[in-house]
Scaffold this motif. Sequence first.
Motif, PDB file in Angstrom:
ATOM      1  N   ASN A 126       0.858  -1.188   0.000  1.00  0.00           N
ATOM      2  CA  ASN A 126       0.000   0.000   0.000  1.00  0.00           C
ATOM      3  C   ASN A 126       0.891   1.235   0.000  1.00  0.00           C
ATOM      4  O   ASN A 126       2.096   1.159   0.264  1.00  0.00           O
ATOM      5  CB  ASN A 126      -0.901   0.010   1.232  1.00  0.00           C
ATOM      6  CG  ASN A 126      -1.748  -1.241   1.333  1.00  0.00           C
ATOM      7  OD1 ASN A 126      -2.505  -1.560   0.432  1.00  0.00           O
ATOM      8  ND2 ASN A 126      -1.607  -1.981   2.434  1.00  0.00           N
ATOM      9  N   GLN A 147     -11.277  16.170  -6.705  1.00  0.00           N
ATOM     10  CA  GLN A 147     -10.836  14.783  -6.797  1.00  0.00           C
ATOM     11  C   GLN A 147      -9.312  14.707  -6.818  1.00  0.00           C
ATOM     12  O   GLN A 147      -8.627  15.637  -7.244  1.00  0.00           O
ATOM     13  CB  GLN A 147     -11.363  14.142  -8.087  1.00  0.00           C
ATOM     14  CG  GLN A 147     -12.855  13.863  -8.091  1.00  0.00           C
ATOM     15  CD  GLN A 147     -13.258  13.119  -9.356  1.00  0.00           C
ATOM     16  OE1 GLN A 147     -12.738  13.370 -10.430  1.00  0.00           O
ATOM     17  NE2 GLN A 147     -14.187  12.183  -9.218  1.00  0.00           N
ATOM     18  N   ILE A 177      -6.418  11.993  -8.250  1.00  0.00           N
ATOM     19  CA  ILE A 177      -6.189  10.790  -9.049  1.00  0.00           C
ATOM     20  C   ILE A 177      -4.727  10.388  -8.888  1.00  0.00           C
ATOM     21  O   ILE A 177      -3.814  11.146  -9.232  1.00  0.00           O
ATOM     22  CB  ILE A 177      -6.508  11.033 -10.536  1.00  0.00           C
ATOM     23  CG1 ILE A 177      -7.950  11.516 -10.688  1.00  0.00           C
ATOM     24  CG2 ILE A 177      -6.260   9.766 -11.357  1.00  0.00           C
ATOM     25  CD1 ILE A 177      -8.248  12.106 -12.043  1.00  0.00           C
ATOM     26  N   ALA A 225      -1.880   7.646  -9.919  1.00  0.00           N
ATOM     27  CA  ALA A 225      -1.628   6.648 -10.965  1.00  0.00           C
ATOM     28  C   ALA A 225      -0.185   6.161 -10.921  1.00  0.00           C
ATOM     29  O   ALA A 225       0.752   6.970 -10.853  1.00  0.00           O
ATOM     30  CB  ALA A 225      -1.947   7.225 -12.342  1.00  0.00           C
ATOM     31  N   THR A 244      -2.029   0.521 -11.475  1.00  0.00           N
ATOM     32  CA  THR A 244      -2.751   1.062 -10.321  1.00  0.00           C
ATOM     33  C   THR A 244      -3.185   2.487 -10.620  1.00  0.00           C
ATOM     34  O   THR A 244      -2.351   3.335 -10.955  1.00  0.00           O
ATOM     35  CB  THR A 244      -1.849   1.032  -9.070  1.00  0.00           C
ATOM     36  OG1 THR A 244      -1.550  -0.327  -8.749  1.00  0.00           O
ATOM     37  CG2 THR A 244      -2.519   1.696  -7.882  1.00  0.00           C
ATOM     38  N   GLN A 245      -4.485   2.733 -10.525  1.00  0.00           N
ATOM     39  CA  GLN A 245      -5.018   4.093 -10.611  1.00  0.00           C
ATOM     40  C   GLN A 245      -6.235   4.179  -9.709  1.00  0.00           C
ATOM     41  O   GLN A 245      -7.155   3.370  -9.827  1.00  0.00           O
ATOM     42  CB  GLN A 245      -5.392   4.469 -12.039  1.00  0.00           C
ATOM     43  CG  GLN A 245      -5.953   5.893 -12.126  1.00  0.00           C
ATOM     44  CD  GLN A 245      -5.995   6.432 -13.535  1.00  0.00           C
ATOM     45  OE1 GLN A 245      -5.064   6.237 -14.308  1.00  0.00           O
ATOM     46  NE2 GLN A 245      -7.086   7.107 -13.889  1.00  0.00           N
ATOM     47  N   GLN A 246      -6.205   5.130  -8.797  1.00  0.00           N
ATOM     48  CA  GLN A 246      -7.330   5.282  -7.875  1.00  0.00           C
ATOM     49  C   GLN A 246      -7.729   6.749  -7.789  1.00  0.00           C
ATOM     50  O   GLN A 246      -6.884   7.644  -7.862  1.00  0.00           O
ATOM     51  CB  GLN A 246      -6.965   4.738  -6.485  1.00  0.00           C
ATOM     52  CG  GLN A 246      -6.802   3.218  -6.478  1.00  0.00           C
ATOM     53  CD  GLN A 246      -6.439   2.671  -5.116  1.00  0.00           C
ATOM     54  OE1 GLN A 246      -6.794   3.250  -4.098  1.00  0.00           O
ATOM     55  NE2 GLN A 246      -5.742   1.539  -5.086  1.00  0.00           N
ATOM     56  N   THR A 247      -9.037   6.963  -7.646  1.00  0.00           N
ATOM     57  CA  THR A 247      -9.596   8.323  -7.562  1.00  0.00           C
ATOM     58  C   THR A 247     -10.265   8.505  -6.204  1.00  0.00           C
ATOM     59  O   THR A 247     -10.984   7.626  -5.727  1.00  0.00           O
ATOM     60  CB  THR A 247     -10.612   8.553  -8.688  1.00  0.00           C
ATOM     61  OG1 THR A 247      -9.974   8.315  -9.954  1.00  0.00           O
ATOM     62  CG2 THR A 247     -11.154   9.969  -8.650  1.00  0.00           C
ATOM     63  N   TYR A 248     -10.031   9.660  -5.602  1.00  0.00           N
ATOM     64  CA  TYR A 248     -10.573   9.958  -4.276  1.00  0.00           C
ATOM     65  C   TYR A 248     -11.281  11.303  -4.324  1.00  0.00           C
ATOM     66  O   TYR A 248     -10.838  12.234  -5.011  1.00  0.00           O
ATOM     67  CB  TYR A 248      -9.458  10.038  -3.231  1.00  0.00           C
ATOM     68  CG  TYR A 248      -8.578   8.816  -3.170  1.00  0.00           C
ATOM     69  CD1 TYR A 248      -8.787   7.819  -2.232  1.00  0.00           C
ATOM     70  CD2 TYR A 248      -7.517   8.664  -4.085  1.00  0.00           C
ATOM     71  CE1 TYR A 248      -7.979   6.695  -2.187  1.00  0.00           C
ATOM     72  CE2 TYR A 248      -6.705   7.546  -4.059  1.00  0.00           C
ATOM     73  CZ  TYR A 248      -6.935   6.565  -3.103  1.00  0.00           C
ATOM     74  OH  TYR A 248      -6.140   5.453  -3.071  1.00  0.00           O
ATOM     75  N   VAL A 252      -3.464   4.280  -0.708  1.00  0.00           N
ATOM     76  CA  VAL A 252      -3.555   3.696  -2.041  1.00  0.00           C
ATOM     77  C   VAL A 252      -3.221   2.214  -1.967  1.00  0.00           C
ATOM     78  O   VAL A 252      -2.142   1.837  -1.490  1.00  0.00           O
ATOM     79  CB  VAL A 252      -2.580   4.397  -3.013  1.00  0.00           C
ATOM     80  CG1 VAL A 252      -2.697   3.801  -4.417  1.00  0.00           C
ATOM     81  CG2 VAL A 252      -2.834   5.896  -3.044  1.00  0.00           C
ATOM     82  N   LYS A 253      -4.143   1.379  -2.455  1.00  0.00           N
ATOM     83  CA  LYS A 253      -3.889  -0.064  -2.511  1.00  0.00           C
ATOM     84  C   LYS A 253      -3.278  -0.394  -3.869  1.00  0.00           C
ATOM     85  O   LYS A 253      -3.867  -0.089  -4.912  1.00  0.00           O
ATOM     86  CB  LYS A 253      -5.183  -0.846  -2.298  1.00  0.00           C
ATOM     87  CG  LYS A 253      -5.685  -0.795  -0.871  1.00  0.00           C
ATOM     88  CD  LYS A 253      -6.672  -1.919  -0.607  1.00  0.00           C
ATOM     89  CE  LYS A 253      -6.893  -2.083   0.895  1.00  0.00           C
ATOM     90  NZ  LYS A 253      -7.634  -3.329   1.192  1.00  0.00           N
ATOM     91  N   ASN A 263      -2.324  -2.629  -6.946  1.00  0.00           N
ATOM     92  CA  ASN A 263      -2.969  -3.751  -7.626  1.00  0.00           C
ATOM     93  C   ASN A 263      -2.280  -5.068  -7.252  1.00  0.00           C
ATOM     94  O   ASN A 263      -1.104  -5.280  -7.540  1.00  0.00           O
ATOM     95  CB  ASN A 263      -2.887  -3.539  -9.149  1.00  0.00           C
ATOM     96  CG  ASN A 263      -3.680  -4.576  -9.922  1.00  0.00           C
ATOM     97  OD1 ASN A 263      -3.968  -5.665  -9.447  1.00  0.00           O
ATOM     98  ND2 ASN A 263      -4.051  -4.222 -11.146  1.00  0.00           N
TER      99      ASN A 263
END
Length: 823
Positions: A232, A250, A252, A254, A260-264, A279-280, A282
Amino acid sequence: MRLRLLLLLALCQADPAALGRSLSLRGSWRIRSGNGSLELPGRVPGCVHSALLKRGLIQDPYYRFNDLHYRWISLDNWTYSKKFKIPFNISKWQKMNLIFEGVDTVAKVLLNSVPIGRTGNMFKRYSFDITSVVRDVNSLELRFQSPVLYAAQRSKAHTSYSVPPDCPPPVQRGQCHVNFIRKEQSSFSWDWGPSFPTQGIWKDVRIEAYNICHLNYFMFSPVYDNHTQEWNLEIESSFDVVSSKPVSGQVIVAIPKLQTQQTYSIELQPGERTVELFVKINKNVTVETWWPHGHGNQTGYNMTILFKLDGGLSIKKSAKVYFRTVELIEEPIEGSQGLSFYFKINGLPIFLKGSNWIPADSFQDRVTSDLLWLLLQSAVDANMNTLRVWGGGIYEQEEFYRLCDELGIMVWQDFMFACALYPTDRDFLNSVRAEVAHQEDKTRPFVLSSPTNGAESIKEGWLSLNPYDNNFGDVHFYDYISDCWNWKVFPKARFVSEYGYQSWPSFSTLEKVSSQEDWSYNSKFSLHRQHHANGNNEMLHQIGFHFKFPESTDPLQTFKDTIYLTQVMQAQCVKTETEFYRRSRSEIVDGQGYTMGALYWQLNDIWQAPSWASLEYGGKWKMLHYFARHFFAPLLPVGFEDQDVFFIYGVSDLRSDCEVKLTVRVHTWSSLEPLCSSETERFVLKAGTAVLLYKESVPVFLKNCGNCTRQSCVVSFYLSTDSQLVSPANYHFLSSLSESVGLHKAHVTAIISQQGDTFAFDLETSAVAPFVWLDVGSIPGRFSDNGFLMTEKTRTVLFYPWKPTSKSELEQCFRVTSLMDVD
């Protein structure tokens, strides 16, 4: 394609006021002395000394006795000033900040003659709100106070209790009360460096203008979850929200190579705000971990973080992420009192091999990326995996840590305190608190000092009952009186983070900062350059155990020969000590051992002078550094004696077992042909261990080898597979070389040829030659090996130039020295 173009146009038409503006104030400034009698241009980043030197108002500060002659510079109160225009409309911005990444050190800051703040800590970042003061055309001033006078004033005002030491030892020719100012402690002098208390703006300075909100900083920490066996990423971002209402948007994150790409979604309330993201990574993608040099690859991953916020505000940051875990293991050891003290990287116990880093120059603006690369690459080339950034210098520039990441160098990072007590008044502690918070990293283990008894020190209320206990933590060890060839002098400790011996730098390095009258061992210059009490005599004392002193009738040759012998002595002493620590990694003897780290003092030099360094000022390798390349080798046979018995241990830092054999040879000093040779059967040397390979009575094996005597013979040994050497060839002297029998003066010649970017030196010797030293003067570069024992008639050594050179230039500068040349 049309759709993409429209999208790009839409992005370009976003409100430019939402993007923020930044104006660098690097470059040309004016510098003025305290009474205004001297005014000159200067550069930022930079310091007063550098500005004076560039204008020709002073000589090289390192030349001869200039550290004393130029005391007036640090005793004056200098002012830095700059006039500048703002290239954008200041009325369109809600907030404007003036940011100093580093000011050295005590200064009053004025913008347009209005005081806007003060600086008092070289290691802090300062941000001043200038919204109400800034104009289209501005004048900025930093009125510095002499750091020497400031420190003296603070000490005088501190009357409630003593805070020693008041002054450095007289031999250091330094300034007093450095512990009362948050500045590079060694800038007031040290036992290896001069006193040059600088003044100036030593890092970046800029103006930042913004609306809505501004990203002050972001930091991230890779964390491994042992339970789920997943990686993580913890990301922390700090914002200054100047909007009167909450700001939404937001984030993002990446990391393309890890898919791995995460949006918050975030919402920022007005004021100073911190956002923490988790961030986790993949779990379907294999994460390649970062490994120290010699243990694996230094894989890193490119990451982008995009903040898309209200009002069209878009902030994008990029960084490189390295995934690794660091654990400090302090646990009971069977058969021993105390606790272990070693580090696991990615779950693997690793023996830390390396040295201690000091500031590379008294004037930080001279420390370029190229110089950092040269010094750090030299550490890696000597098989090091760790550097300790020593606490009397500076928190190094970002480039230093970036290069360490790329090269596989672990950093043992000290906080900037050294060899002193410090005041505990509120202002001082508040400054330290901000400094430390600016440097803190919660993913790393911390110890309270170096040396320390680690967990035991904490258990004993942070003050050890026996701070030199070899059963806990790390130790420092220095002994210049005992014979360094006697391994029983050294502590069988868990971890040794400082140890060493002095030597002089080469004549070509000294020549640049001295004159002919200085070129003798007891000259006024030589005594002035030695900042360690009795240091020059201690080197001679150590030489006297095993070598003959030079007796040339030529004083200059005697000086050069003495320099050579100090380097021989230093290299041999540190070799003996380091090999003792490396062979102690797997054993407990009389309750002590399991040594898992050896960081000798010190890697680099701050000026041209005698010191413990293995790299001279400018980067030239001393004999010690060539020796380090061998004694830190991943596979190494180590020989030593105990009560007339000769032992050889095999030491492995490899991650896998290997099948090798040991060859032991005996030479007489009088012949280039080996007298006898023996070879073991192939055996498996287990990964990460030190084990006994060979044991024999010295009188027996000498008798079995043509009736050698201790004085007439030398032993060499190496590890090999069937086809090739897998370790350096090591050796063991059976007597002092001053007592050797049959050792002749060797005539060593070299034929130089160019091979691509390197040069080959084909050597030929007329006799066995100990400590063969190849030198090409001031031509920058290093040899593939140097300072070696030459027991065969021919040998080829490569030279790797650091700048373009030619065969003819090398031939002109080339000199070779071996032990019997000293007469």
